[in-house]
Design a protein around this motif. Structure first.
Motif, PDB file in Angstrom:
ATOM      1  N   GLN A  92       2.359   8.059   3.774  1.00  0.00           N
ATOM      2  CA  GLN A  92       2.461   9.006   4.888  1.00  0.00           C
ATOM      3  C   GLN A  92       1.218   8.971   5.779  1.00  0.00           C
ATOM      4  OE1 GLN A  92       3.199  12.674   2.809  1.00  0.00           O
ATOM      5  NE2 GLN A  92       5.281  12.079   2.217  1.00  0.00           N
ATOM      6  N   SER A  93       0.046   8.700   5.192  1.00  0.00           N
ATOM      7  CA  SER A  93      -1.194   8.664   5.973  1.00  0.00           C
ATOM      8  C   SER A  93      -1.187   7.531   6.992  1.00  0.00           C
ATOM      9  CB  SER A  93      -2.409   8.524   5.052  1.00  0.00           C
ATOM     10  OG  SER A  93      -2.512   7.203   4.536  1.00  0.00           O
ATOM     11  N   LYS A  94      -0.324   6.542   6.758  1.00  0.00           N
ATOM     12  CA  LYS A  94      -0.213   5.414   7.685  1.00  0.00           C
ATOM     13  C   LYS A  94       1.055   5.500   8.523  1.00  0.00           C
ATOM     14  CE  LYS A  94      -2.104   1.559   6.583  1.00  0.00           C
ATOM     15  NZ  LYS A  94      -2.481   0.242   6.019  1.00  0.00           N
ATOM     16  N   SER A  95       1.724   6.659   8.426  1.00  0.00           N
ATOM     17  CA  SER A  95       2.959   6.919   9.198  1.00  0.00           C
ATOM     18  C   SER A  95       4.021   5.850   8.935  1.00  0.00           C
ATOM     19  CB  SER A  95       2.638   6.991  10.697  1.00  0.00           C
ATOM     20  OG  SER A  95       1.705   8.021  10.959  1.00  0.00           O
ATOM     21  N   LEU A  96       4.165   5.471   7.680  1.00  0.00           N
ATOM     22  CA  LEU A  96       5.153   4.464   7.297  1.00  0.00           C
ATOM     23  C   LEU A  96       6.361   5.120   6.637  1.00  0.00           C
ATOM     24  CD1 LEU A  96       2.786   1.773   5.721  1.00  0.00           C
ATOM     25  CD2 LEU A  96       3.670   1.854   8.052  1.00  0.00           C
ATOM     26  N   THR A  97       7.524   4.516   6.846  1.00  0.00           N
ATOM     27  CA  THR A  97       8.748   4.964   6.183  1.00  0.00           C
ATOM     28  C   THR A  97       9.117   4.013   5.045  1.00  0.00           C
ATOM     29  OG1 THR A  97       9.549   5.932   8.239  1.00  0.00           O
ATOM     30  CG2 THR A  97      11.178   5.557   6.501  1.00  0.00           C
ATOM     31  N   ASN A  98       9.037   2.714   5.341  1.00  0.00           N
ATOM     32  CA  ASN A  98       9.292   1.675   4.338  1.00  0.00           C
ATOM     33  C   ASN A  98       7.999   0.895   4.140  1.00  0.00           C
ATOM     34  OD1 ASN A  98      12.233   2.193   4.275  1.00  0.00           O
ATOM     35  ND2 ASN A  98      12.134   1.421   6.367  1.00  0.00           N
ATOM     36  N   ALA A  99       7.578   0.759   2.900  1.00  0.00           N
ATOM     37  CA  ALA A  99       6.251   0.183   2.679  1.00  0.00           C
ATOM     38  C   ALA A  99       6.186  -0.648   1.402  1.00  0.00           C
ATOM     39  CB  ALA A  99       5.199   1.290   2.607  1.00  0.00           C
ATOM     40  N   ARG A 100       5.292  -1.608   1.449  1.00  0.00           N
ATOM     41  CA  ARG A 100       4.873  -2.349   0.263  1.00  0.00           C
ATOM     42  C   ARG A 100       3.573  -1.710  -0.210  1.00  0.00           C
ATOM     43  NH1 ARG A 100       4.616  -8.666  -0.516  1.00  0.00           N
ATOM     44  NH2 ARG A 100       3.276  -8.847  -2.341  1.00  0.00           N
ATOM     45  N   VAL A 101       3.552  -1.250  -1.429  1.00  0.00           N
ATOM     46  CA  VAL A 101       2.392  -0.528  -1.960  1.00  0.00           C
ATOM     47  C   VAL A 101       1.781  -1.334  -3.097  1.00  0.00           C
ATOM     48  CG1 VAL A 101       1.637   1.545  -3.195  1.00  0.00           C
ATOM     49  CG2 VAL A 101       3.280   1.736  -1.309  1.00  0.00           C
ATOM     50  N   LYS A 102       0.446  -1.425  -3.089  1.00  0.00           N
ATOM     51  CA  LYS A 102      -0.272  -2.024  -4.216  1.00  0.00           C
ATOM     52  C   LYS A 102      -1.117  -0.940  -4.862  1.00  0.00           C
ATOM     53  CE  LYS A 102      -3.214  -5.877  -5.644  1.00  0.00           C
ATOM     54  NZ  LYS A 102      -3.960  -7.080  -5.209  1.00  0.00           N
TER      55      LYS A 102
END
Length: 279
Positions: free
Chosen positions: A79-89
């Motif tokens: 959410q801090s990057k204003s993303l809806t779909n994300a790849r998270v590490k």
């Protein structure tokens, strides 16, 4: 923004010490996670794999490391990057201090997120030729099944693939069994049998692998086998495909002189998408 031990900070301010144990000794683990429409998919499996891996590496697990706490940290980072779909590490490393023997078995964690444009697994139709990488072997056993920072074989295999115009390579273990691809688990289709190497052969205990094993196990038209795969079986297969949490299912179109179908892979990709929406 980057999440460092529960604190969101600008990426340019996120610094690690040169004596960080993940850097110095590879004393670190990571999870690659997909966020779909703000939802962390297959989170329970990621969480329990992370906990199991930390126990294998004899890291001290903080009392705060509940599924709810870490899931909240992931969502806040996205959410801090204003993303809806994300790849998270999500990366975990042991605290600084000591040589091979750590001074402190406690851990720190880092969460990073980047955008994914497609909300679902797309299964792109494209040429995807692979080859065996035989310069170095994976070692069968438990340590190979976890996502540690020791990925030198994957790095060297990726360089080999790039230098020889292959889309990917398959890795083999000391017994010359085919174990996995550079970036995911391997499945082989022959008739109505779908095979994937067992964890004991040294393959990653993949989250998407687990989802597909559950999906295939419910299908009446196929029989699933967790069994060693020899290099000779590859050219006799009807289909080969690779699985990971970001791509989902990647069909292999060619290995040496053999070209493959992708009917089963496409069908399983649809079922995986449906499963992801419900997870």
């Amino acid at each position: 923004m980057v999440n460092f031990n529960g604190n969101l900070i600008p990426q340019e301010e996120a610094k690690l010490s040169i004596t960080n144990r993940g850097y110095s000794y590879g004393d670190s683990l990571f999870e690659t996670i997909r966020v779909l429409n703000g939802k962390v998919i297959f989170w329970e499996d990621h969480y329990f794999r992370l906990m199991s891996s930390m126990r294998i590496l004899r890291m001290d697990i903080p009392m705060a490391f509940s599924p709810e706490y870490l899931e909240t940290q992931i969502k806040e980072t996205v959410q801090s990057k204003s993303l809806t779909n994300a790849r998270v590490k999500l990366q975990v490393h042991r605290k600084e201090g000591g040589l091979y023997s750590p001074k402190d078995r406690g851990i720190e964690f880092i969460i990073m997120a980047t955008e994914l444009k497609e909300p679902f697994y797309m299964g792109k139709d494209q040429a995807y030729e692979i080859e065996l990488f035989k310069d170095h072997y994976l070692t069968s056993g438990l340590l190979s099944s976890i996502k540690s920072n020791n990925k030198l074989i994957n790095i060297l295999g990726s360089i080999y693939a790039e230098e020889n115009d292959y889309a990917n390579c398959l890795l083999i273990n000391e017994n010359k069994s085919v174990v996995e691809a550079l970036n995911g688990n391997l499945f082989l289709v022959k008739g109505n049998v779908i095979k994937t190497p067992p964890i004991s052969d040294g393959c990653l205990n993949g989250v998407t692998r687990k989802q597909l094993i559950n999906i295939i196990g419910k299908l009446e038209d196929y029989t699933l086998e967790e069994a060693s795969i020899s290099p000779f079986e590859l050219q006799k297969a009807d289909e080969l495909f690779i699985t990971n949490v970001i791509v989902g299912v990647q069909s292999i179109t060619k290995y040496r002189k053999k070209e493959f179908e992708n009917t089963t892979a496409k069908s399983l990709l649809g079922k995986l998408n449906a499963h992801a929406r419900l997870s």
